[in-house]
Structures are given as structure tokens and as C-alpha cells.
Design an enzyme around this catalytic site. Structure first.
Site, short mmCIF file in Angstrom:
data_model
loop_
_atom_site.label_atom_id
_atom_site.label_comp_id
_atom_site.label_asym_id
_atom_site.label_seq_id
_atom_site.Cartn_x
_atom_site.Cartn_y
_atom_site.Cartn_z
N HIS A 250 0.86 -1.19 0.00
CA HIS A 250 0.00 0.00 0.00
C HIS A 250 0.89 1.23 0.00
CE1 HIS A 250 -3.18 2.82 1.06
NE2 HIS A 250 -4.03 1.88 0.73
N ASP B 95 -7.98 -5.04 -0.33
CA ASP B 95 -8.45 -5.89 -1.43
C ASP B 95 -8.12 -7.36 -1.25
OD1 ASP B 95 -7.58 -3.11 -3.38
OD2 ASP B 95 -9.61 -3.86 -3.09
C1 SDX Z 1 -6.07 0.29 -3.08
O1 SDX Z 1 -4.26 4.77 -1.98
C2 SDX Z 1 -5.23 4.17 -1.44
O2 SDX Z 1 -5.71 4.54 -0.38
C3 SDX Z 1 -5.79 2.97 -2.22
C4 SDX Z 1 -6.85 2.12 -1.52
C5 SDX Z 1 -8.13 2.91 -1.28
O3 SDX Z 1 -8.86 2.58 -0.33
O4 SDX Z 1 -8.45 3.81 -2.11
O5 SDX Z 1 -6.34 1.66 -0.27
C6 SDX Z 1 -7.24 0.91 -2.38
O6 SDX Z 1 -5.77 0.66 -4.17
C7 SDX Z 1 -5.26 -0.75 -2.34
C8 SDX Z 1 -4.04 -1.26 -3.20
C9 SDX Z 1 -4.55 -2.36 -4.15
N1 SDX Z 1 -3.45 -2.74 -5.09
C10 SDX Z 1 -2.85 -3.93 -5.03
O7 SDX Z 1 -3.07 -4.76 -4.14
C11 SDX Z 1 -1.87 -4.19 -6.18
C12 SDX Z 1 -0.57 -4.80 -5.61
N2 SDX Z 1 0.14 -3.73 -4.83
C13 SDX Z 1 1.04 -2.91 -5.52
O8 SDX Z 1 1.08 -2.87 -6.89
C14 SDX Z 1 1.62 -1.74 -4.74
O9 SDX Z 1 1.90 -2.19 -3.48
C15 SDX Z 1 0.79 -0.48 -4.67
C16 SDX Z 1 0.42 0.00 -6.03
C17 SDX Z 1 -0.44 -0.70 -3.86
C18 SDX Z 1 1.64 0.60 -3.97
O10 SDX Z 1 2.69 0.85 -4.79
P1 SDX Z 1 3.81 1.95 -4.40
O11 SDX Z 1 3.48 2.64 -3.13
O12 SDX Z 1 4.06 2.78 -5.61
O13 SDX Z 1 5.02 1.06 -4.07
P2 SDX Z 1 6.04 0.48 -5.15
O14 SDX Z 1 5.26 -0.06 -6.32
O15 SDX Z 1 7.08 1.50 -5.41
O16 SDX Z 1 6.65 -0.76 -4.36
C19 SDX Z 1 7.72 -0.59 -3.43
C20 SDX Z 1 8.51 -1.90 -3.50
C21 SDX Z 1 8.95 -2.24 -4.92
O17 SDX Z 1 10.10 -3.08 -4.80
P3 SDX Z 1 11.59 -2.36 -4.91
O18 SDX Z 1 11.59 -1.59 -6.23
O19 SDX Z 1 11.74 -1.49 -3.70
O20 SDX Z 1 12.56 -3.54 -4.96
O21 SDX Z 1 7.66 -2.99 -3.09
C22 SDX Z 1 7.48 -3.89 -4.18
C23 SDX Z 1 7.85 -3.14 -5.44
O22 SDX Z 1 8.31 -4.04 -6.44
N3 SDX Z 1 6.06 -4.26 -4.17
C24 SDX Z 1 5.60 -5.49 -4.36
C25 SDX Z 1 4.21 -5.40 -4.21
N4 SDX Z 1 3.88 -4.13 -3.92
C26 SDX Z 1 5.03 -3.44 -3.91
N5 SDX Z 1 6.23 -6.66 -4.65
C27 SDX Z 1 5.42 -7.74 -4.80
N6 SDX Z 1 4.08 -7.74 -4.66
C28 SDX Z 1 3.45 -6.59 -4.36
N7 SDX Z 1 2.13 -6.56 -4.21
#
Ligand code: SDX
Length: 428
Positions: free
Chosen positions: A307, A364
Site C-alpha cells: 500500500h 483488497d
Molecule cells: C487500493 O491509496 C489508497 O488509499 C488505495 C486504496 C483505497 O482505499 O483507495 O487503499 C485501495 O488501491 C489498495 C491497493 C490495491 N493494489 C494492489 O493490491 C496491487 C498490488 N500492490 C502494488 O502494486 C503496490 O503495493 C501499490 C500499487 C499498492 C503501492 O505501490 P507503491 O506505493 O508505488 O510502491 P512500489 O510499487 O514503489 O513498491 C515498493 C517496492 C517495490 O520493490 P523495490 O523496487 O523497492 O525492490 O515494493 C514492491 C515493489 O516491487 N512491491 C511489491 C508489491 N507491492 C510493492 N512486490 C510484490 N508484490 C506486491 N504486491
């Protein structure tokens, strides 16, 4: 504590005011930055940038706190109803019994949509994703209520637009589902409460009535409450940005539906179930998929994990996880993917990759398991998220307009070609 931030640009010192919120959050106000320093800030994804001040929702990602208008989400999920929480978000205080009855009655009287909307619906193929239909039909409300386009609406006119949208979105959502299975639509029944009416439009048939199960109604109310608002998330920021151009509430929410549809945002609840089904079909080896999620060369992500704000547990996920157990037990549903989800959570929370990156289950991760137990099909999961988030979108749009916020128009740093002369095609 100094209420001023100092920056030094090209050897010159500038002082910028610091804004402090009621929960002691601090922000550097950079409104004068460009005019004073001819510099802007750069923050892709707005990870460190506040777009506004707001009195609607407070969340603390480190402590796992979420409150709507100051009320803890745990108390509202346990004791309130979705319409009562909607009133709280939109109007700022918990309604009296009379105010809640009036709000509920007004919504009941607007649940019907114009019959011409069925002609638009009939134009969609059965393969159309319900989120695409929802976005299109919500935007089409501007055609049936052109007065909603007036950017100088009186309070009463804006309120009528709010009531119409709260009332008609469940009808449009249920009808988009019926369209996707090629079944006739079911009309709203005004003797039913909000959640029951939606369930009836989803699952009743002209040939047989639908018995509303109180366990299902309670679970749906709780899920809708938990999704109702979440401060400046992607889709809410979209609603505010579109609304800042004085676009109507309907077209602003239609844009928000489009943003929520993305698999990184609200579309994740559908993607979680598809992921769990994929793991089950592959033999149920959670550890194999944990490794895939960690592999930078593998596009696979653990959907429902991570998140932008919560760097600890998502308080909503905790409530939904418990509710998933309660609802499946009460309904006598045994869903093998619930165990896969729990094994996945257990494995991830003990894996350094996830722990270091503070990746925990978000809202989710478990919600789809409940929706499935309630009989809601996977391609409707994000529509359910939109139904829950609707009062939050409305409240945030209303706050932005009532605060007379300026049109949103971010700056950029240009990194393209510098000036060059046109060359005729024969000389290229
Ligand atoms: C919602 O903002 C809100 O409030 C949203 C929400 C709401 O109520 O409106 O809460 C609802 O959207 C919840 C999120 C639902 N999405 C998912 O579950 C999709 C999977 N999660 C991700 O794609 C990700 O965690 C995000 C999009 C939610 C957040 O992304 P960020 O903050 O931009 O973080 P990032 O992508 O930069 O990740 C940081 C690190 C990265 O690794 P490094 O580059 O540091 O090595 O964490 C890793 C990412 O690769 N990472 C994951 C991961 N999520 C982040 N690795 C594996 N699986 C994951 N799910």
C-alpha cells in the site's frame, strides 16, 4: 517548534510556511515557491505531495489508523450502517434519527433510472466489463439531468444531484451485472433498505423472488462502510481534479470509476481472486508464488499486498479478514482459496522481502473472498468497491467545490528536444 521551513536555492535563503493539521501532520506550503525561486518541486506519483487540506478522513499509515470525520473505522464497521456513514462523510456529522430517515427516504424515492438508460445498456455486449458500463451510465446521468451541469448549483440543487447519484448507482450497478449474464433487469423495490434493494436487483428474477439473508446484508453493509473513503487515493484525487474544472458531479465520479478500475487500485480485488485461483489451479504452492512476486524479472505481483500509505497493517484488511471467517461460517461456505490466502499471508509476513518493504495485506486481499461467498461474480468486485467509495467521492468533490479550490494543473520539467527548425520531408 518553528512554523517555517528554510530552503537555500542558488545560495539564497527562502522561508516557506509550515501547515500543521489537527492530527499534527506537517506540510511545507510551497504555493509561493515558483514565484520566489523560479523552481518547482518534482514528485512522480505524488508520494510526498499533499494536494489539499481536508476534514473528511484521517489515516495514519504507520499506526494503522483510519477515521471518518474523527470516528474510528472499527466502531463504524461494527455499529453503523452504510447510509449513516454516507451521511457522516457527505454532511460532516452523524445524522439524528430524523435526518437519517429523511436521507434514506429521499434516496429510496430516486432509485429508478430513466427508461431510456436501458437503451444505452442494451447497446453493450454481454462481454462488456461492468466497470465500463458503470462509468458510461453514471456519465450519462448528465444527459437525463442537464441541470447537474450548472457549475453554480445552489446547495439544494447540489444536494439533489448527490441524492440521485447515491440512489441510482446501485440500480445501474445491478443492471450492468444483469446485462453481463443476458438476464432481464430487476427494478428497485422501495420497501427494501439500501443493501437489500441492491441484492434484490442483483439476484432476483422476474420468475422468482430473492430471499434477502440478514447475514449477507450485514456483511455487505460492513464491506461498503470499509470502502467508503480513504483520503486522497488515486480515484478520489481523480474525482477532485476533474471536479476542480467545474465539471459536474456525475462526470467527475465517472472519471473516478475509471481510475478505480485499474488493477493497482480498486481492480486489485478482482486480480486477487484471479491470482488465488491461479495458485489453486497450479497445485496451491504459495511459496512458489511468493518467489515469483519477489523476482524482479517476473511481472507477477502479490495482488492485495502492499500500500502507498499503510506501512503497517491496513485496519480494513484486519476487519475484513475476520468478517470473511464469520460470513463463510454463517453461510456454510467452504472456499479453498480462503486457506490459500491465509497461507500466502503467513508466508509473506515471514519473508524478508515483504517485511523489509513493509508489504502487508490491504483492503483488497480478503474482500473478494466475501463477495464470492455472497454470490457476487468476480467481474463485479470492483463495482462493489465503487459502490462503497461513492459517498467518499461525493464528500471529497463537495469539499473541494465548497472550498472554492482552484483548477488542478500540475507543472512539469521538460526533458525533450530543445528548439530545432522544421525539415521538409524530402530532406529527412
Ligand atoms: C487500493 O491509496 C489508497 O488509499 C488505495 C486504496 C483505497 O482505499 O483507495 O487503499 C485501495 O488501491 C489498495 C491497493 C490495491 N493494489 C494492489 O493490491 C496491487 C498490488 N500492490 C502494488 O502494486 C503496490 O503495493 C501499490 C500499487 C499498492 C503501492 O505501490 P507503491 O506505493 O508505488 O510502491 P512500489 O510499487 O514503489 O513498491 C515498493 C517496492 C517495490 O520493490 P523495490 O523496487 O523497492 O525492490 O515494493 C514492491 C515493489 O516491487 N512491491 C511489491 C508489491 N507491492 C510493492 N512486490 C510484490 N508484490 C506486491 N504486491
Amino acid at each position: 517548534m518553528s512554523e517555517i521551513a528554510e530552503i537555500i536555492v542558488d545560495g539564497k535563503s527562502y522561508q516557506l510556511p509550515i501547515v500543521v493539521g489537527t492530527e499534527d501532520e506537517k506540510a511545507i506550503d510551497i504555493s509561493s515557491l515558483r514565484s520566489e525561486t523560479s523552481h518547482i518541486t518534482l514528485d512522480p506519483g505524488y508520494k510526498n505531495t499533499g494536494a489539499t487540506t481536508s476534514a473528511i478522513t484521517f489515516l495514519d499509515g504507520e499506526k494503522g489508523i483510519l477515521r471518518y470525520r474523527g470516528y474510528p473505522i472499527e466502531q463504524l464497521a461494527e455499529k453503523s450502517s452504510f447510509l449513516e456513514v454516507s451521511y457522516l462523510l457527505i454532511y460532516g456529522s452523524l445524522p439524528t434519527a430524523e435526518q437519517l430517515n429523511d436521507f434514506s427516504d429521499r434516496i429510496r424515492r430516486h432509485t429508478l433510472v430513466n427508461e431510456d438508460m436501458r437503451k444505452i445498456l442494451d447497446g453493450f455486449p454481454a462481454t462488456a466489463h461492468p466497470m465500463g458500463i458503470l462509468s458510461a451510465l453514471v456519465s450519462s446521468l448528465t444527459a437525463f439531468y442537464p441541470e447537474s451541469l450548472n457549475s453554480n448549483q445552489t446547495q439544494d440543487e447540489m444536494d439533489l444531484s448527490v441524492i440521485r447519484l447515491m440512489a441510482k448507482m446501485p440500480t445501474i450497478a445491478a443492471w450492468s451485472y444483469k446485462n453481463s449474464i443476458g438476464h432481464p433487469v430487476i427494478y428497485p423495490k422501495n420497501k427494501l433498505d439500501y443493501a437489500s434493494n441492491f441484492l434484490n436487483m442483483m439476484f432476483a428474477y422476474p420468475t422468482e423472488s430473492y430471499e434477502v439473508d440478514p447475514v449477507v446484508v450485514d456483511a455487505l453493509n460492513k464491506l461498503l462502510i470499509l470502502h467508503a473513503d480513504h483520503e486522497q487515493n488515486c480515484s478520489t484525487s481523480t474525482v477532485r481534479l476533474v471536479g476542480s474544472a467545474h465539471a459536474s458531479l456525475y462526470s467527475s465520479v465517472s472519471a473516478g470509476i475509471g481510475a478505480l478500475w485499474g488493477p493497482l487500485h480498486g481492480g486489485a480485488n478482482q486480480a486477487v481472486i484471479e491470482m488465488l485461483e491461479q495458485i489453486k489451479a497450479d497445485g496451491g504452492d504459495s511459496k512458489k508464488f511468493i518467489e515469483k512476486a519477489k523476482d524482479k524479472n517476473d511481472s507477477f505481483r502479490l495482488m492485495g499486498f502492499g500500500h502507498r500509505v499503510y506501512k503497517n497493517f491496513d485496519p480494513r484488511a484486519k476487519i475484513i479478514k475476520k468478517s470473511a471467517d464469520d460470513v463463510l461460517t454463517a453461510l456454510g461456505v467452504k472456499d479453498p482459496i480462503l486457506n490459500i490466502a491465509k497461507e500466502l499471508e503467513e508466508a509473506a509476513l515471514n519473508d524478508p522481502y515483504f517485511v523489509e518493504r513493509k508489504l502487508y495485506p490491504n483492503v483488497d486481499f480478503y474482500s473478494g473472498i466475501i463477495y464470492r461467498a455472497l454470490g457476487i461474480p468476480t467481474n463485479m468486485f470492483t463495482v462493489m468497491f465503487a459502490l462503497g467509495r461513492l459517498p467518499g467521492w461525493i464528500a471529497q468533490w463537495k469539499e473541494m467545490r465548497e472550498n472554492k479550490e482552484p483548477i488542478g494543473r500540475p507543472r512539469q520539467v521538460y526533458v525533450g528536444e530543445t528548439e530545432r527548425d522544421y525539415v521538409a520531408v524530402e530532406n529527412r
